[in-house]
Design a protein around this motif. Structure first.
Motif, PDB file in Angstrom:
ATOM      1  N   PHE A 240     -65.725 -44.327  13.229  1.00  0.00           N
ATOM      2  CA  PHE A 240     -64.278 -44.426  13.075  1.00  0.00           C
ATOM      3  C   PHE A 240     -63.772 -45.666  13.797  1.00  0.00           C
ATOM      4  CE2 PHE A 240     -65.310 -39.859  13.011  1.00  0.00           C
ATOM      5  CZ  PHE A 240     -65.038 -39.649  11.672  1.00  0.00           C
ATOM      6  N   SER A 241     -62.692 -46.212  13.302  1.00  0.00           N
ATOM      7  CA  SER A 241     -62.166 -47.419  13.933  1.00  0.00           C
ATOM      8  C   SER A 241     -61.661 -47.077  15.324  1.00  0.00           C
ATOM      9  CB  SER A 241     -61.036 -48.004  13.097  1.00  0.00           C
ATOM     10  OG  SER A 241     -59.877 -47.208  13.214  1.00  0.00           O
ATOM     11  N   GLU A 242     -61.779 -48.052  16.207  1.00  0.00           N
ATOM     12  CA  GLU A 242     -61.317 -47.867  17.588  1.00  0.00           C
ATOM     13  C   GLU A 242     -59.814 -47.585  17.589  1.00  0.00           C
ATOM     14  OE1 GLU A 242     -61.100 -50.146  21.804  1.00  0.00           O
ATOM     15  OE2 GLU A 242     -61.998 -51.261  20.128  1.00  0.00           O
ATOM     16  N   LYS A 243     -59.120 -48.220  16.645  1.00  0.00           N
ATOM     17  CA  LYS A 243     -57.669 -47.999  16.533  1.00  0.00           C
ATOM     18  C   LYS A 243     -57.351 -46.531  16.288  1.00  0.00           C
ATOM     19  CE  LYS A 243     -54.752 -50.975  14.453  1.00  0.00           C
ATOM     20  NZ  LYS A 243     -54.261 -51.790  13.303  1.00  0.00           N
ATOM     21  N   LEU A 244     -58.061 -45.942  15.336  1.00  0.00           N
ATOM     22  CA  LEU A 244     -57.800 -44.532  15.017  1.00  0.00           C
ATOM     23  C   LEU A 244     -58.071 -43.647  16.245  1.00  0.00           C
ATOM     24  CD1 LEU A 244     -57.148 -42.141  13.200  1.00  0.00           C
ATOM     25  CD2 LEU A 244     -59.484 -42.241  12.301  1.00  0.00           C
ATOM     26  N   LEU A 245     -59.166 -43.910  16.926  1.00  0.00           N
ATOM     27  CA  LEU A 245     -59.494 -43.075  18.094  1.00  0.00           C
ATOM     28  C   LEU A 245     -58.419 -43.191  19.168  1.00  0.00           C
ATOM     29  CD1 LEU A 245     -63.363 -43.682  18.210  1.00  0.00           C
ATOM     30  CD2 LEU A 245     -62.120 -41.740  17.196  1.00  0.00           C
ATOM     31  N   LYS A 246     -57.883 -44.387  19.340  1.00  0.00           N
ATOM     32  CA  LYS A 246     -56.799 -44.576  20.307  1.00  0.00           C
ATOM     33  C   LYS A 246     -55.535 -43.830  19.878  1.00  0.00           C
ATOM     34  CE  LYS A 246     -58.119 -48.898  22.511  1.00  0.00           C
ATOM     35  NZ  LYS A 246     -57.708 -50.256  22.874  1.00  0.00           N
ATOM     36  N   GLN A 247     -55.255 -43.897  18.602  1.00  0.00           N
ATOM     37  CA  GLN A 247     -54.065 -43.203  18.091  1.00  0.00           C
ATOM     38  C   GLN A 247     -54.192 -41.690  18.294  1.00  0.00           C
ATOM     39  OE1 GLN A 247     -54.547 -45.083  14.314  1.00  0.00           O
ATOM     40  NE2 GLN A 247     -53.047 -46.704  14.748  1.00  0.00           N
ATOM     41  N   ILE A 248     -55.390 -41.171  18.056  1.00  0.00           N
ATOM     42  CA  ILE A 248     -55.607 -39.723  18.247  1.00  0.00           C
ATOM     43  C   ILE A 248     -55.465 -39.365  19.737  1.00  0.00           C
ATOM     44  CG2 ILE A 248     -57.285 -37.832  18.043  1.00  0.00           C
ATOM     45  CD1 ILE A 248     -56.373 -38.570  15.277  1.00  0.00           C
ATOM     46  N   ASP A 249     -55.962 -40.222  20.606  1.00  0.00           N
ATOM     47  CA  ASP A 249     -55.801 -39.979  22.055  1.00  0.00           C
ATOM     48  C   ASP A 249     -54.324 -39.869  22.423  1.00  0.00           C
ATOM     49  OD1 ASP A 249     -58.411 -39.836  22.774  1.00  0.00           O
ATOM     50  OD2 ASP A 249     -58.555 -41.900  23.535  1.00  0.00           O
ATOM     51  N   PHE A 250     -53.528 -40.778  21.889  1.00  0.00           N
ATOM     52  CA  PHE A 250     -52.087 -40.769  22.156  1.00  0.00           C
ATOM     53  C   PHE A 250     -51.461 -39.479  21.622  1.00  0.00           C
ATOM     54  CE2 PHE A 250     -47.759 -41.732  20.537  1.00  0.00           C
ATOM     55  CZ  PHE A 250     -47.136 -42.096  21.723  1.00  0.00           C
ATOM     56  N   ILE A 251     -51.852 -39.099  20.414  1.00  0.00           N
ATOM     57  CA  ILE A 251     -51.303 -37.882  19.785  1.00  0.00           C
ATOM     58  C   ILE A 251     -51.627 -36.650  20.640  1.00  0.00           C
ATOM     59  CG2 ILE A 251     -51.621 -36.343  17.779  1.00  0.00           C
ATOM     60  CD1 ILE A 251     -51.878 -39.051  16.120  1.00  0.00           C
ATOM     61  N   ARG A 252     -52.838 -36.611  21.184  1.00  0.00           N
ATOM     62  CA  ARG A 252     -53.203 -35.494  22.074  1.00  0.00           C
ATOM     63  C   ARG A 252     -52.367 -35.530  23.357  1.00  0.00           C
ATOM     64  NH1 ARG A 252     -58.820 -36.567  20.827  1.00  0.00           N
ATOM     65  NH2 ARG A 252     -59.534 -34.991  19.344  1.00  0.00           N
ATOM     66  N   GLU A 253     -52.224 -36.696  23.927  1.00  0.00           N
ATOM     67  CA  GLU A 253     -51.544 -36.834  25.224  1.00  0.00           C
ATOM     68  C   GLU A 253     -50.083 -36.378  25.159  1.00  0.00           C
ATOM     69  OE1 GLU A 253     -52.701 -37.503  28.130  1.00  0.00           O
ATOM     70  OE2 GLU A 253     -50.852 -37.857  29.267  1.00  0.00           O
ATOM     71  N   ILE A 254     -49.405 -36.767  24.081  1.00  0.00           N
ATOM     72  CA  ILE A 254     -47.963 -36.478  24.034  1.00  0.00           C
ATOM     73  C   ILE A 254     -47.647 -34.999  23.810  1.00  0.00           C
ATOM     74  CG2 ILE A 254     -47.295 -38.833  23.381  1.00  0.00           C
ATOM     75  CD1 ILE A 254     -46.876 -37.784  20.499  1.00  0.00           C
ATOM     76  N   ASP A 255     -48.669 -34.194  23.564  1.00  0.00           N
ATOM     77  CA  ASP A 255     -48.439 -32.744  23.483  1.00  0.00           C
ATOM     78  C   ASP A 255     -47.756 -32.245  24.773  1.00  0.00           C
ATOM     79  OD1 ASP A 255     -49.080 -30.386  21.736  1.00  0.00           O
ATOM     80  OD2 ASP A 255     -50.001 -29.667  23.588  1.00  0.00           O
ATOM     81  N   LYS A 256     -47.999 -32.960  25.873  1.00  0.00           N
ATOM     82  CA  LYS A 256     -47.457 -32.547  27.183  1.00  0.00           C
ATOM     83  C   LYS A 256     -45.931 -32.572  27.240  1.00  0.00           C
ATOM     84  CE  LYS A 256     -51.605 -34.164  29.566  1.00  0.00           C
ATOM     85  NZ  LYS A 256     -52.206 -35.352  30.234  1.00  0.00           N
TER      86      LYS A 256
END
Lengths: 200, 200
Positions: free
Chosen positions: B2-18
């Motif tokens: 997977f592109s590094e961009k996508l993995l970063k975007q998913i990390d952000f999506i997980r983080e903002i659940d807070k």
């Protein structure tokens, strides 16, 4: 003193506060706290913003955002339908249609017409915006269930085939997000948090 | 794969659940349940959509929506600051700036830069989009407090002058919404749910 339009808009704004009480089956990331429809819709809007480049077709991102922000408002009257519930048709039931007319109908006529049409477009899932919006709607609970060791899959005995059947919707909006999602599903089987077949 | 961009975007999506755990002081309409930042941001986005015509100046509504959807994400690290808290400066503290860099910094560089700039533009409150977004941010809790017989005003002993001082921000985005808001404030005094002067 105030325009009738403004008073109608304020009525709508007050009414939709109820979306915050509608509990979904899925739970927050790494949590046992159920998510509500307002939180879910907020999250989908941000996902649409950051993932827009993965849409297979160009999308009007404002339209996608509006769709995901309003897509669950009908549940104020119709209630949340669990995606794996086989006794209830998930999409655009008579009950939901009536709810759309009542709730969006609180707005001035032109806005009511616009938002009802947008909700119907989302439900129909045909335009590129609706397909991308639906991809967001399927992806968020997948991420949540994986973070919760199977979450609602484990809780309600949902197997691999059911998950693939529902999540394949993501592919209609984005090949690359579907590749990512299907790898998550395969890994969930390997990790033992998703059964290949439901137990009988 | 997977592109590094996508993995970063998913990390952000997980983080903002807070954001869903950050409790505000204000409570839902006619309720004693505190609102959280995700629910609040969702509500502001819908308010911006339905009230856009009341902006004094033409606004790029997509930009306004993005602003309100992200404006409280920094509170994941910095926490919610009560608007009437006099010991803490509400706007753009060093702590919030660091939070913006860490959280939006999870995204691919171009997106991080865009969202940090958008958050700063909101905080600065100078552009027409930021002024309209801030009007939404002031109007929602006003509607909530009125629906809750004074809500946080009663709870924290906030008087008429403090309320007007903070809510006057609405006027910078919309003369008609300010006219509506100030009538609500005057009526609150008449109804006895807002004191003309704080008790000593």
């Amino acid at each position: 003193m105030f325009s009738e339009k403004l008073l109608k808009q304020i009525d709508f704004i007050r009414e939709i506060d109820k979306v915050k009480y509608i509990q979904r089956k899925t739970r927050l990331f790494g949590s046992d706290r159920n998510e509500n429809d307002a939180e879910h819709s907020w999250h989908l809007a941000l996902m649409a913003i950051v993932l827009a480049e993965h849409s297979d077709e160009p999308v009007d991102i404002l339209k996608v955002i509006k769709m995901v922000l309003i897509h669950d408002i009908v549940e104020i009257d119709a209630g949340d339908t669990f995606i794996y519930d086989q006794t209830k048709n998930h999409s655009n039931s008579t009950e939901e249609r009536k709810a759309a007319e009542r709730i969006f109908g609180l707005l001035p006529a032109a806005q009511a017409t616009e938002l009802i049409a947008l909700w119907e477009e989302f439900e129909a899932g045909i335009t590129s915006e609706a397909r991308f919006a639906k991809a967001m709607d399927r992806l968020e609970p997948l991420l949540q269930n994986v973070s919760n060791n199977g979450g609602t899959w484990a809780e309600f005995g949902i197997d691999y085939h059911k998950v693939v059947e529902k999540k394949k919707q993501i592919e209609k909006g984005s090949a690359s997000l579907w590749r990512y999602a299907s790898q998550m599903i395969e890994e969930s089987v390997e990790k033992g948090i998703l059964r290949k077949q439901a137990q009988h």
